[in-house]
Design an enzyme around this catalytic site. Structure first.
Site, PDB file in Angstrom:
ATOM      1  N   ASN A   1     -33.190 -13.162  11.984  1.00  8.34           N
ATOM      2  CA  ASN A   1     -32.394 -12.538  13.034  1.00  8.34           C
ATOM      3  C   ASN A   1     -31.162 -13.356  13.417  1.00  8.34           C
ATOM      4  OD1 ASN A   1     -33.797  -9.969  14.050  1.00  8.34           O
ATOM      5  ND2 ASN A   1     -35.471 -11.412  13.753  1.00  8.34           N
TER       6      ASN A   1
ATOM      7  N   SER B   1     -24.999 -10.289   8.457  1.00  5.72           N
ATOM      8  CA  SER B   1     -24.311 -10.742   7.253  1.00  5.72           C
ATOM      9  C   SER B   1     -24.966 -10.204   5.991  1.00  5.72           C
ATOM     10  CB  SER B   1     -24.272 -12.263   7.204  1.00  5.72           C
ATOM     11  OG  SER B   1     -25.591 -12.790   7.178  1.00  5.72           O
TER      12      SER B   1
ATOM     13  N   GLU C   1     -41.253  -9.397  11.060  1.00 11.74           N
ATOM     14  CA  GLU C   1     -40.246 -10.275  10.463  1.00 11.74           C
ATOM     15  C   GLU C   1     -40.723 -11.722  10.438  1.00 11.74           C
ATOM     16  OE1 GLU C   1     -36.172  -7.786  11.384  1.00 11.74           O
ATOM     17  OE2 GLU C   1     -36.806  -9.312  12.810  1.00 11.74           O
TER      18      GLU C   1
ATOM     19  N   THR D   1     -40.923   2.152  18.534  1.00 11.62           N
ATOM     20  CA  THR D   1     -41.438   1.105  17.683  1.00 11.62           C
ATOM     21  C   THR D   1     -40.734   1.042  16.334  1.00 11.62           C
ATOM     22  OG1 THR D   1     -43.165   2.660  17.023  1.00 11.62           O
ATOM     23  CG2 THR D   1     -43.749   1.031  18.651  1.00 11.62           C
TER      24      THR D   1
ATOM     25  N   LYS E   1     -41.022   2.686   8.530  1.00 10.49           N
ATOM     26  CA  LYS E   1     -40.353   1.402   8.384  1.00 10.49           C
ATOM     27  C   LYS E   1     -40.400   0.705   9.727  1.00 10.49           C
ATOM     28  CE  LYS E   1     -36.732   0.108   9.335  1.00 10.49           C
ATOM     29  NZ  LYS E   1     -36.171  -0.718  10.493  1.00 10.49           N
TER      30      LYS E   1
ATOM     31  N   THR F   1     -35.418  -1.946   6.038  1.00  8.27           N
ATOM     32  CA  THR F   1     -34.328  -2.882   6.345  1.00  8.27           C
ATOM     33  C   THR F   1     -34.845  -4.304   6.096  1.00  8.27           C
ATOM     34  OG1 THR F   1     -34.907  -2.710   8.697  1.00  8.27           O
ATOM     35  CG2 THR F   1     -33.057  -1.374   7.909  1.00  8.27           C
TER      36      THR F   1
END
Length: 398
Positions: free
Chosen positions: A393, A398, A267, A184, A173, A147
């Site tokens: 985040n 979107s 991220e 996790t 992932k 993702t």
């Protein structure tokens, strides 16, 4: 034991395939994948500790009631969590995969990842399922389950059991909503070892505590996270019916590799943080302290700025809940650029700020906390906290 190429197809008798179904209209990446064994497998799983669990977890638990499975279907782009007709759609996803593979629906496990709260567009999944072509290429599936990940995560090893060559590999992932106590992330491990289901479950449950439960990106535990291991026995070894150190070492090696890949790909992350407590009184104390530091937003922010703010280390240790004597703690930072000791006996030292900046600017940075209370060491993994984490985040849907 040695590392080998591949992930979930490194072991004998496994195939996989992935396709773009269009689950998220704004994306063109492959988002639907299957993993299948030539023969039925002993199967084990661990699931998120979040009370709010996605529909695929409920279906997977139900299908694993007999401890066996033969395939896994995974989609990215939609978590099918807290969504209308969640379990109905998760079951339909399993049915579509079963039809493709010629299996019973109850032999297919289901996993989803992506946006929470939106209905899974099951019709596009059912339509695209027939386009999946099974191959030995694990990479396509490793990419399809991503993702916000920026890097594919797969690894595999080869080892000997009872004179037989055995293989074990996995993909995973995970980038955000990463925090311990299972969950996790999503992780799928395959092996051709012959092993009883009960021993497989014991090994997985034990090793997850030392690998995936020792990483943290942002303190959030997802609704969808699970780790599944399939064992088809095609290596021909004598069946493992009790805990086996060789098998456990191989499983731990693969799961640790994947856990560290997840932590380093947090991220927006710019560096991996390795948080190590040494000379602790026991493992629980060491793990609690190491995880507290790895999870500290203030410490993670300092690492983003390459700031040797060691006070944030002691602070995170202090609120961890673990008992220790702060008057005995030494702290140092190290990387491939060198080592700098910043605190001794709980008090700051004069240190070279320029050297510290250089050390903390590397891709991998280790903080070491010496308790001087025993001989136990534990390492946990995390990442720095950057501006990009908020950006990613802030508009995830979107």
């Amino acid at each position: 034991m040695k590392g080998i190429e591949g992930g979930i197809t490194a072991a004998k008798g496994y195939k996989t395939g992935a396709v773009h179904s269009g689950i998220r209209a704004s994306q063109s990446k492959k988002d639907l994948a299957v993993i299948v064994s030539d023969v039925p497998c002993q199967a084990a799983a661990v699931y998120t500790s979040n009370i709010v669990k996605a529909a695929p977890l409920h279906i997977t638990r139900e299908h694993l009631g007999d401890g066996t499975a033969q395939a896994i279907v995974i989609n990215s782009g939609n978590a099918n969590a807290c969504a209308p007709r969640g379990e109905e759609n998760a079951l339909r996803e399993a049915q579509a995969a079963a039809k493709l593979l010629g299996l019973k629906t109850e032999d297919v496990l289901v996993a989803s990842t992506g946006v929470i709260g939106q209905e899974l567009p099951i019709e596009v999944i059912e339509t695209a399922m027939g386009q999946i072509v099974l191959t030995d290429d694990s990479a396509d599936t490793a990419k399809a389950i991503m993702t916000t990940d920026t890097k594919m995560k797969q690894t595999a090893v080869e080892f000997e059991l009872n004179g037989k060559t055995v293989h074990l590999g996995g993909i995973a992932k995970g980038s955000g909503m990463i925090h311990p106590n299972m969950g996790t992330m999503l992780c799928f491990v395959t092996t051709d070892a012959a092993i009883s289901q009960s021993v497989l479950q014991q090994s997985l449950s034990k090793i997850v505590k030392k690998t995936f439960n020792r990483i943290s990106v942002d303190g959030d535990t997802s609704t969808n996270d699970m780790c599944i291991v399939l064992a088809n026995g095609l290596a021909g070894n004598e069946e493992i019916t009790q805990q086996n150190d060789v098998f456990d070492q191989a499983l731990e090696s693969v799961m640790k590799d994947l856990a560290v890949m997840i932590a380093s790909d947090g991220e927006g992350a710019s560096r991996l943080i390795i948080s190590t407590v040494v000379n602790a009184a026991d493992e629980t104390q060491a793990e609690t302290l190491a995880m507290s530091v790895a999870s500290s937003s203030l410490f993670k922010a300092a690492m983003f700025g390459s700031d040797a703010n060691w006070g944030r280390v002691l602070c995170a240790m202090g609120y961890s809940g673990a008992k220790f004597d702060p008057e005995k703690v030494d702290v140092l930072f190290q990387s491939d650029a060198g080592t700098v000791e910043v605190a001794k006996n709980g008090r700051g030292l004069d240190f070279d700020e320029d050297l510290a900046k250089k050390i903390l600017s590397r891709d991998q940075v280790q903080v070491v906390m010496n308790l001087h209370e025993g001989d136990v060491s534990v390492t946990c993994w995390g990442c720095d906290l950057t501006y990009d984490y908020v950006k990613i985040n802030g508009d995830y849907r979107s």
